[in-house]
Write a protein that holds these residues in place. Structure first.
Motif, mmCIF file in Angstrom:
data_model
loop_
_atom_site.group_PDB
_atom_site.id
_atom_site.type_symbol
_atom_site.label_atom_id
_atom_site.label_comp_id
_atom_site.label_asym_id
_atom_site.label_seq_id
_atom_site.Cartn_x
_atom_site.Cartn_y
_atom_site.Cartn_z
ATOM 1 N N LYS A 79 82.680 2.404 64.031
ATOM 2 C CA LYS A 79 81.446 2.965 64.575
ATOM 3 C C LYS A 79 80.789 3.611 63.594
ATOM 4 C CE LYS A 79 82.797 6.601 66.430
ATOM 5 N NZ LYS A 79 82.091 7.442 65.325
ATOM 6 N N THR A 115 80.776 3.017 60.116
ATOM 7 C CA THR A 115 80.310 2.488 59.509
ATOM 8 C C THR A 115 78.935 1.587 59.766
ATOM 9 O OG1 THR A 115 82.596 1.919 58.656
ATOM 10 C CG2 THR A 115 80.980 0.193 57.874
ATOM 11 N N PRO A 173 80.976 -9.307 60.512
ATOM 12 C CA PRO A 173 82.288 -9.853 60.116
ATOM 13 C C PRO A 173 83.130 -8.692 59.381
ATOM 14 C CG PRO A 173 80.772 -10.672 58.342
ATOM 15 C CD PRO A 173 79.879 -9.835 59.563
#
Ligand code: ADP
Length: 384
Positions: free
Chosen positions: A140, A142, A332
């Motif tokens: 979250k 990041t 990713p």
């Protein structure tokens, strides 16, 4: 060493008089949310909002009175304008369940703009969005940091409020530290990094100091970081919420005038319905969901670039569709995303031309029309 008890602390605080009301702050029922953990003590002093700025000496005397007790290693007192719910005991520290209505604002539906929910917007701030997750560790913070930088790269003026006061991570992720200053002695100037204005409890409290405060103190700290900061003109203030969907998060969602919330989820978190809990929390307080981001969507090998779908990628998109909530994009799992944020330079700033920055920017582009200009109308949410 003598054990520090609630009685000891309240006894010390009973020596602190309220200069205007002729009585001590305990007898006057002003102390709430008392928490003692090891030698660390935290509590709130409830005051009328108008008296707030003049009562800094009172706050300091209260801290000092407790600090002088044997066995105390740290004291954090905050002034709060928020009243404990009726029947709340001083040591309970339970967050309030009912939303606080700002003074002068009628109960019920907010007036005019949906932004009125949770009080008025801070001066100059045009919209506030929350970045939330059903549980911790899904990326979250990041995501909040990278999306904030991406919004700024797209030309928006952006602030970032680290509301994760139990574990503030923005100073580290955004590579900014030091104490913010207060030129007028009233409001704090935010720090700035990667084009984003930042406020975090991590700037004010030593990293080593455990965050032991709960309930009214948390609310008070958030309100201060929101309203007593010179944000200036901001198109959007991104709020990194604490993880989870407990009472503290719910209260925060109620008390900030949010334009909407973004839910960060991993594919497996979707499977465990944690993200759904996040959605439902905002739904309870009538905050629209601006969309879901799938983080750690698939593994991108740093060596060969091969894509591996460890958790069965695509769950968030399918869930978003099912819930009729926008899917904002997928990020990713990649080593350089972690390395760059650990190094204080989110990947959007570190490798602005790379594929991961592009993924965050795409999310920021999807968000912009939902928060800016004429599109400030709350999107319709249909969450079952
Ligand atoms: P939360 O705020 O949900 O608790 P964080 O943002 O602190 O989670 O992320 C937890 C850890 O996962 C951090 O070490 C962070 O660098 C790492 N991380 C987050 N997103 C990614 C990603 N997409 N790829 C690689 N590592 C990530």
């Amino acid at each position: 060493m003598a054990t520090l008890t609630e009685e000891n602390v309240l006894g010390a605080l009973a020596q602190v008089p309220d200069p205007d009301r002729g009585g001590d702050i305990v007898a006057l029922g002003m102390v709430s949310g008392l928490v003692i953990k090891d030698g660390n003590v935290g509590f709130a002093i409830e005051v009328d909002p108008e008296r707030g700025p003049a009562l800094e000496p009172l706050r300091q005397s209260a801290e000092k009175a407790v600090y002088d007790l044997a066995g105390v290693t740290s004291v954090t007192a905050v002034l709060t304008a928020h009243r404990q719910a009726q029947g709340g005991e001083p040591g309970g520290g339970q967050p309030q369940q009912a939303p606080q209505q700002p003074q002068g604002q009628p109960q019920g539906e907010p007036q005019g703009q949906p932004q009125q929910r949770g009080g008025a917007l801070p001066d100059g701030v045009r919209s506030i969005i929350a970045v939330a997750s059903g549980k911790g560790g899904v990326g979250k913070s990041t995501t909040a940091a990278n999306v904030a930088v991406a919004l700024s790269q797209l030309g928006a003026s952006v602030g970032l409020l680290d509301a994760d006061i139990y574990g503030p991570s923005m100073p580290r992720m955004m590579g900014v530290s030091g104490k913010p200053t207060s030129p007028d002695g009233q409001k704090i100037d935010p720090l700035e990094s990667h084009g984003v204005k930042i406020m975090s409890m991590g700037f004010l409290v030593d990293e080593e100091t455990p965050m032991i405060w709960r309930g009214p103190m948390v609310q008070s700290a958030l309100q201060q970081m929101l309203r007593e900061v010179t944000w200036g003109e901001l198109d959007v203030l991104v709020v990194d919420m604490p993880p989870g969907t407990g009472d503290a998060q719910l209260t925060m969602a109620q008390q900030v005038p949010l334009a909407g919330a973004v839910i960060v989820s991993t594919p497996q978190d979707i499977a465990l319905l944690d993200a759904r809990k996040g959605l439902n929390m905002f739904r309870k307080v009538e905050v629209p969901c601006l969309g879901i981001i799938e983080n750690m969507s698939y593994f991108a090998c740093p060596h060969c670039g091969e894509r591996t779908e460890i958790f069965g990628h695509g769950g968030a998109r399918a869930e978003a569709e099912r819930l009729d909530v926008d899917f904002l994009g997928e990020i990713p799992l990649h080593l350089s995303i972690r390395e760059t944020s650990d190094a204080g330079m989110p990947i959007v700033a570190a490798e602005p031309d790379g594929p991961y920055a592009a993924a965050y920017r795409q999310i920021a582009e999807a968000l912009l029309p939902k928060i800016g200009g004429g599109a400030r109308q709350a999107p319709k949410i249909v969450v079952q």
